[in-house]
Scaffold this motif. Structure first.
Motif, PDB file in Angstrom:
ATOM      1  N   ILE A  37       0.824  -1.212   0.000  1.00  0.00           N
ATOM      2  CA  ILE A  37       0.000   0.000   0.000  1.00  0.00           C
ATOM      3  C   ILE A  37       0.857   1.261   0.000  1.00  0.00           C
ATOM      4  CG2 ILE A  37      -1.889  -1.193   1.181  1.00  0.00           C
ATOM      5  CD1 ILE A  37      -1.168   0.340   3.724  1.00  0.00           C
ATOM      6  N   TYR A  38       2.141   1.133   0.396  1.00  0.00           N
ATOM      7  CA  TYR A  38       3.006   2.308   0.579  1.00  0.00           C
ATOM      8  C   TYR A  38       4.307   2.089  -0.179  1.00  0.00           C
ATOM      9  CZ  TYR A  38       5.936   5.697   3.153  1.00  0.00           C
ATOM     10  OH  TYR A  38       6.773   6.724   3.515  1.00  0.00           O
ATOM     11  N   GLU A  39       4.565   2.933  -1.186  1.00  0.00           N
ATOM     12  CA  GLU A  39       5.801   2.853  -1.970  1.00  0.00           C
ATOM     13  C   GLU A  39       6.068   4.222  -2.580  1.00  0.00           C
ATOM     14  OE1 GLU A  39       7.728   0.431  -5.745  1.00  0.00           O
ATOM     15  OE2 GLU A  39       5.918  -0.379  -4.789  1.00  0.00           O
ATOM     16  N   ASP A  53      -2.285   2.808  -7.814  1.00  0.00           N
ATOM     17  CA  ASP A  53      -2.855   1.631  -8.474  1.00  0.00           C
ATOM     18  C   ASP A  53      -3.413   0.648  -7.455  1.00  0.00           C
ATOM     19  OD1 ASP A  53      -0.314   0.992  -7.512  1.00  0.00           O
ATOM     20  OD2 ASP A  53       0.266  -0.200  -9.263  1.00  0.00           O
ATOM     21  N   VAL A  54      -2.749   0.533  -6.304  1.00  0.00           N
ATOM     22  CA  VAL A  54      -3.252  -0.348  -5.242  1.00  0.00           C
ATOM     23  C   VAL A  54      -4.531   0.214  -4.641  1.00  0.00           C
ATOM     24  CG1 VAL A  54      -2.747  -1.302  -2.952  1.00  0.00           C
ATOM     25  CG2 VAL A  54      -0.984  -1.339  -4.738  1.00  0.00           C
ATOM     26  N   LEU A  55      -4.546   1.522  -4.384  1.00  0.00           N
ATOM     27  CA  LEU A  55      -5.767   2.138  -3.857  1.00  0.00           C
ATOM     28  C   LEU A  55      -6.956   1.910  -4.784  1.00  0.00           C
ATOM     29  CD1 LEU A  55      -4.708   5.562  -2.310  1.00  0.00           C
ATOM     30  CD2 LEU A  55      -6.178   3.856  -1.225  1.00  0.00           C
ATOM     31  N   LYS A  56      -6.738   2.000  -6.066  1.00  0.00           N
ATOM     32  CA  LYS A  56      -7.821   1.780  -7.031  1.00  0.00           C
ATOM     33  C   LYS A  56      -8.360   0.359  -6.920  1.00  0.00           C
ATOM     34  CE  LYS A  56      -8.900   2.103 -11.973  1.00  0.00           C
ATOM     35  NZ  LYS A  56      -8.351   2.416 -13.324  1.00  0.00           N
ATOM     36  N   LEU A  57      -7.463  -0.622  -6.798  1.00  0.00           N
ATOM     37  CA  LEU A  57      -7.900  -2.006  -6.662  1.00  0.00           C
ATOM     38  C   LEU A  57      -8.574  -2.255  -5.321  1.00  0.00           C
ATOM     39  CD1 LEU A  57      -4.944  -3.984  -8.291  1.00  0.00           C
ATOM     40  CD2 LEU A  57      -7.257  -3.674  -9.193  1.00  0.00           C
ATOM     41  N   VAL A  58      -8.096  -1.611  -4.266  1.00  0.00           N
ATOM     42  CA  VAL A  58      -8.731  -1.759  -2.946  1.00  0.00           C
ATOM     43  C   VAL A  58     -10.159  -1.241  -2.990  1.00  0.00           C
ATOM     44  CG1 VAL A  58      -8.688  -0.983  -0.543  1.00  0.00           C
ATOM     45  CG2 VAL A  58      -6.575  -1.757  -1.641  1.00  0.00           C
ATOM     46  N   ARG A  59     -10.361  -0.082  -3.630  1.00  0.00           N
ATOM     47  CA  ARG A  59     -11.723   0.453  -3.737  1.00  0.00           C
ATOM     48  C   ARG A  59     -12.615  -0.487  -4.540  1.00  0.00           C
ATOM     49  NH1 ARG A  59      -8.880   5.438  -5.350  1.00  0.00           N
ATOM     50  NH2 ARG A  59      -8.439   6.672  -3.470  1.00  0.00           N
ATOM     51  N   GLU A  60     -12.066  -1.110  -5.576  1.00  0.00           N
ATOM     52  CA  GLU A  60     -12.837  -2.070  -6.362  1.00  0.00           C
ATOM     53  C   GLU A  60     -13.157  -3.319  -5.534  1.00  0.00           C
ATOM     54  OE1 GLU A  60     -12.241  -5.007 -10.232  1.00  0.00           O
ATOM     55  OE2 GLU A  60     -10.864  -3.314  -9.957  1.00  0.00           O
ATOM     56  N   LEU A  61     -12.194  -3.762  -4.740  1.00  0.00           N
ATOM     57  CA  LEU A  61     -12.389  -4.939  -3.886  1.00  0.00           C
ATOM     58  C   LEU A  61     -13.502  -4.710  -2.870  1.00  0.00           C
ATOM     59  CD1 LEU A  61     -11.152  -7.787  -3.205  1.00  0.00           C
ATOM     60  CD2 LEU A  61      -9.745  -6.581  -1.509  1.00  0.00           C
ATOM     61  N   CYS A 114      -6.621   5.039   5.201  1.00  0.00           N
ATOM     62  CA  CYS A 114      -8.001   4.561   5.389  1.00  0.00           C
ATOM     63  C   CYS A 114      -9.010   5.553   4.815  1.00  0.00           C
ATOM     64  CB  CYS A 114      -8.298   4.331   6.870  1.00  0.00           C
ATOM     65  SG  CYS A 114      -7.561   2.829   7.549  1.00  0.00           S
ATOM     66  N   ARG A 115      -8.754   6.838   5.026  1.00  0.00           N
ATOM     67  CA  ARG A 115      -9.684   7.843   4.499  1.00  0.00           C
ATOM     68  C   ARG A 115      -9.703   7.809   2.969  1.00  0.00           C
ATOM     69  NH1 ARG A 115      -7.056  10.603   8.899  1.00  0.00           N
ATOM     70  NH2 ARG A 115      -8.521  10.772  10.654  1.00  0.00           N
ATOM     71  N   LEU A 116      -8.541   7.642   2.361  1.00  0.00           N
ATOM     72  CA  LEU A 116      -8.486   7.575   0.901  1.00  0.00           C
ATOM     73  C   LEU A 116      -9.133   6.298   0.373  1.00  0.00           C
ATOM     74  CD1 LEU A 116      -4.884   8.888   0.184  1.00  0.00           C
ATOM     75  CD2 LEU A 116      -7.032  10.052  -0.316  1.00  0.00           C
ATOM     76  N   ALA A 117      -8.995   5.208   1.132  1.00  0.00           N
ATOM     77  CA  ALA A 117      -9.559   3.921   0.699  1.00  0.00           C
ATOM     78  C   ALA A 117     -11.028   3.795   1.079  1.00  0.00           C
ATOM     79  CB  ALA A 117      -8.765   2.778   1.325  1.00  0.00           C
ATOM     80  N   ASN A 118     -11.540   4.759   1.845  1.00  0.00           N
ATOM     81  CA  ASN A 118     -12.932   4.748   2.302  1.00  0.00           C
ATOM     82  C   ASN A 118     -13.223   3.532   3.170  1.00  0.00           C
ATOM     83  OD1 ASN A 118     -15.559   5.774   2.563  1.00  0.00           O
ATOM     84  ND2 ASN A 118     -16.302   4.559   0.842  1.00  0.00           N
ATOM     85  N   VAL A 119     -12.318   3.256   4.119  1.00  0.00           N
ATOM     86  CA  VAL A 119     -12.515   2.149   5.049  1.00  0.00           C
ATOM     87  C   VAL A 119     -12.406   2.658   6.484  1.00  0.00           C
ATOM     88  CG1 VAL A 119     -11.614   0.437   3.428  1.00  0.00           C
ATOM     89  CG2 VAL A 119     -10.065   1.470   5.094  1.00  0.00           C
ATOM     90  N   GLU A 120     -13.054   1.938   7.385  1.00  0.00           N
ATOM     91  CA  GLU A 120     -12.955   2.231   8.807  1.00  0.00           C
ATOM     92  C   GLU A 120     -11.682   1.604   9.361  1.00  0.00           C
ATOM     93  OE1 GLU A 120     -15.279   1.220  13.031  1.00  0.00           O
ATOM     94  OE2 GLU A 120     -16.154   0.574  11.117  1.00  0.00           O
ATOM     95  N   PRO A 121     -10.935   2.297  10.223  1.00  0.00           N
ATOM     96  CA  PRO A 121      -9.755   1.683  10.834  1.00  0.00           C
ATOM     97  C   PRO A 121     -10.126   0.793  12.016  1.00  0.00           C
ATOM     98  CG  PRO A 121      -9.962   3.950  11.581  1.00  0.00           C
ATOM     99  CD  PRO A 121     -11.071   3.735  10.587  1.00  0.00           C
ATOM    100  N   MET A 122      -9.435  -0.329  12.138  1.00  0.00           N
ATOM    101  CA  MET A 122      -9.506  -1.208  13.305  1.00  0.00           C
ATOM    102  C   MET A 122      -8.082  -1.329  13.843  1.00  0.00           C
ATOM    103  SD  MET A 122     -10.354  -5.330  13.507  1.00  0.00           S
ATOM    104  CE  MET A 122     -12.009  -5.252  12.860  1.00  0.00           C
TER     105      MET A 122
END
Length: 512
Positions: A37-39, A53-61, A114-122
């Protein structure tokens, strides 16, 4: 051709899926973070170093919540190492994965991601080498608005607003011999109770998951859950479960039957939790957080777990998933859906590179593994009421092999339905997730959906490949991908379809 009859009713529901059921996991493990996720040097990276490119796939997932920073890693992690000016952060030995942790990515970077990926942090706290005091300090750093040393420190670090993390894990797999500062259930129950008390003193709005046994196959399973919950019952909302499905025996039929053991595992933990509640004459119900699950076995042992010389972000645990793996994985998704009344959170482990649905080349491409597809269906289409189903179909027998240390464990499964299915009723949709476990024959299914009228097909897709060893690679990233399922018939509230042999299928209907 074998056939199956499915009966469901709009008014007979198991429960409603919680948004947190569709979670994933990012651990400081191999190339999950660094190179995943970080590079910062990647051509697609933004100013914070996050791979676009990873963020795009994460949002699709479509994951909805992500657990961080571990995993085994968290039991030796000092959270203070990962905050503040990057150039001043220490480099540490990570004993969990025998590598160097540079700490250039930490808590605040994860919150931004997390904010960019639109996910809640745990977030998980270290209850191995650290304890309740470090845990409550992290809650204050993350969640208190300001006016104290730790909250003001976060503000000085560049994050003026609190992160407002609501879901916290009290350590990780604390019964495992591999864990740093492994504990007995009494030792862990006591420290988890004190951590929970102090963390909620800082922020009463948070929810907490206590560690269950690290696997159903552990000698500690059952007794661990009971003792730990007797200590922590009044202070936590969840207990965790972990499972990794395998095909060590190279028995595909048994492998595809293994998700049924997840059903049993869930029901056993529910029984233990409710027994503790009954002893206390309590109406409270502990929910389940299945916060590590996946298919994992090829890279689970031996020299695939570590690299010599304490490298940074070594390429370890990089499982290459096959069509066969995607089928077992889909069965696990169905098991989670069919227990939505008690499994309220779950995390696919991991998200990128290490036993993951997304793979990357450092400096290069990112692509979807075979398991990406059933998870994307599950996460994007699985929201709603899970309906009870009555399934009448042929069965087969299998014996699942799950080695654990020096002991070989065999689980007889005398009657495995060839069809494993979950039905989800959304606001105006009916979605069927179906796994045909017959390796040689297509299956005709006839679904009677009582309480629905004028169903209209919106989507029919199947994941199928004649070669169960087929995999997606950097050179051939689309070898396994969904295709349209032809010939679906809908007559009022009846749905008829033919599922290919060894396939994962999603049927989505508009429903009045």
């Amino acid at each position: 051709m074998p056939s199956s009859k499915v009966l469901l009713d709009r008014d007979f529901a198991i429960g409603t899926t919680d948004r947190r059921l569709f979670g994933a996991f990012v651990e400081h493990l191999g190339r999950c973070v660094y190179g995943g996720i970080y590079e910062p040097d990647h051509p697609s990276a933004d100013e914070r170093g996050f791979r676009g490119d990873v963020l795009k796939l994460v949002r699709e997932l479509g994951p909805t919540i992500v657990r961080y920073p571990g995993g085994n890693f968290v039991s030796g992690y000092d959270w203070e190492d990962g905050v503040g000016p990057v150039e001043k952060r220490p480099r540490r030995l990570d004993l969990a994965w025998q590598s160097i942790e540079p700490n250039t990515f930490g808590t605040n970077e994860f919150m931004d991601w997390c904010r960019l990926a639109n996910v809640e942090p745990m977030l998980a706290v270290n209850l191995g080498t650290r304890g309740p005091d470090a845990a409550r300090r992290l809650v204050e750093y993350c969640n208190h608005p300001g006016g104290t040393t730790l909250s003001d420190l976060r503000r000085e670090h560049g994050w003026p607003e609190p992160h407002d993390v609501k879901f916290w894990c009290l350590g990780n797999e604390m019964d495992g011999p591999w864990q740093m500062e492994r504990k007995t259930p009494v030792e862990y129950g006591r420290v988890a109770t004190e951590a929970a008390k102090m963390m909620k003193m800082v922020d009463p709005s948070i929810e907490l998951a206590v560690c269950g046994s690290s696997a159903r196959t552990m000698p500690t399973f059952g007794e661990w859950e009971r003792i730990v919950l007797e200590h922590t019952f009044d202070h936590v909302e969840y207990i965790s479960l972990h499972t990794y499905l395998n095909n060590y025996a190279e028995d595909t039929a048994a492998f595809l039957a293994s998700p049924d053991l997840m059903d049993s595992f869930i029901e056993e933990v529910v029984a233990i939790a409710d027994a503790v509640a009954a002893e206390r004459r309590s109406s409270k119900r502990i929910m389940l957080s299945f916060d590590e699950w996946n298919v994992w076995y090829r890279t689970r042992r031996g020299d695939t777990r570590v690299r010599e010389g304490w490298p940074v972000a070594p390429p370890i645990l990089e499982e290459v998933y096959t069509m066969e793996d995607a089928l077992a994985f889909g069965g696990a998704c169905i098991a989670l859906l069919n227990h939505a009344d008690r499994v309220r959170a779950a995390c696919l482990a991991q998200l990128v590179n290490a036993i993951a649905p997304i793979m990357t080349q450092t400096g290069g491409a990112a692509w979807r593994q075979t398991i990406f597809w059933p998870f994307a269906d599950f996460a994007n289409l699985g929201h709603g009421k899970v309906l009870r189903t009555q399934i009448d179909c042929p069965t087969y027998s299998a014996t699942y092999y799950d080695p654990r240390g020096k002991e070989d464990l065999y689980f007889p499964l005398p009657e495995v339905p060839y069809l494993k299915l979950a039905a989800i009723h959304g606001d105006d949709t009916l979605t069927l997730f179906a796994l045909n476990r017959h390796l040689d024959e297509p299956m005709r299914i006839n679904v009677s959906a009582r309480g629905f009228s004028e169903l209209a097909l919106e989507r029919a897709q199947t994941l199928h490949n004649g070669d169960l060893r087929a995999a997606n690679t950097q050179d051939d990233p689309d070898r396994v991908r969904p295709e349209a399922l032809q010939g679906v018939e809908i007559r009022g509230s009846e749905v008829v379809a033919t599922l290919p042999a060894a396939s994962w299928t999603v049927l989505r209907m508009r429903a009045r």
